[in-house]
Design a protein around this motif. Structure first.
Motif, PDB file in Angstrom:
ATOM      1  N   GLU A 225       0.849  -1.179   0.000  1.00 25.96           N
ATOM      2  CA  GLU A 225       0.000   0.000   0.000  1.00 25.96           C
ATOM      3  C   GLU A 225       0.887   1.232   0.000  1.00 25.96           C
ATOM      4  N   GLU A 226       0.362   2.325  -0.481  1.00 26.16           N
ATOM      5  CA  GLU A 226       1.088   3.586  -0.455  1.00 26.16           C
ATOM      6  C   GLU A 226       0.317   4.588   0.388  1.00 26.16           C
TER       7      GLU A 226
ATOM      8  N   ARG B  25       0.568   0.262  10.740  1.00 28.75           N
ATOM      9  CA  ARG B  25       1.410  -0.159   9.621  1.00 28.75           C
ATOM     10  C   ARG B  25       2.564  -1.036  10.088  1.00 28.75           C
TER      11      ARG B  25
ATOM     12  N   GLU C  76       3.148  -7.187   5.273  1.00 33.24           N
ATOM     13  CA  GLU C  76       2.726  -6.127   4.361  1.00 33.24           C
ATOM     14  C   GLU C  76       3.792  -5.038   4.251  1.00 33.24           C
TER      15      GLU C  76
ATOM     16  N   THR D 187       4.390  -1.106   3.275  1.00 28.88           N
ATOM     17  CA  THR D 187       3.733   0.183   3.089  1.00 28.88           C
ATOM     18  C   THR D 187       4.765   1.178   2.585  1.00 28.88           C
TER      19      THR D 187
END
Length: 96
Positions: A10-11, A24, A33, A35
């Motif tokens: 994700e950004e 996060r 994940e 980020t």
């Protein structure tokens, strides 16, 4: 899944990442994940929150590469394909 989709990514802008930092970090730690933290109008990637083991693996790869290069250079010196320069000579040449 291909290599691009194997790990959730994700950004977030710097502000969003700051506001959700703990979440996060937990996602990186527990879910693997990644980020990406972006900045500026063009949302350019500036940093990433990633699982620590991913960075540790990357560092190990760099260490292996550096050791291989050092061994190659030493073999070149020992085989006479390359020569060494003493620290004193280098300092003198650089005017130090």
């Amino acid at each position: 899944m291909n290599a691009e989709t194997a790990v959730p990514r994700e950004e977030l802008s710097v502000t969003e990442a700051r506001d959700h930092f703990s979440e996060r970090v937990n996602r990186a730690h527990y879910s693997g994940e990644i980020t990406y933290v972006t900045r500026g109008r063009r949302h350019q990637r500036a940093a990433a929150i990633v699982p620590a083991d991913l960075v540790e693996h990357y560092e190990a790869l760099l260490d292996e590469r550096d050791a291989r290069i050092a061994a190659e250079r030493l073999a070149d010196v020992e085989a006479g394909r390359s020569e060494t320069v003493s620290l004193e000579d280098l300092e003198r040449e650089l005017g130090l």
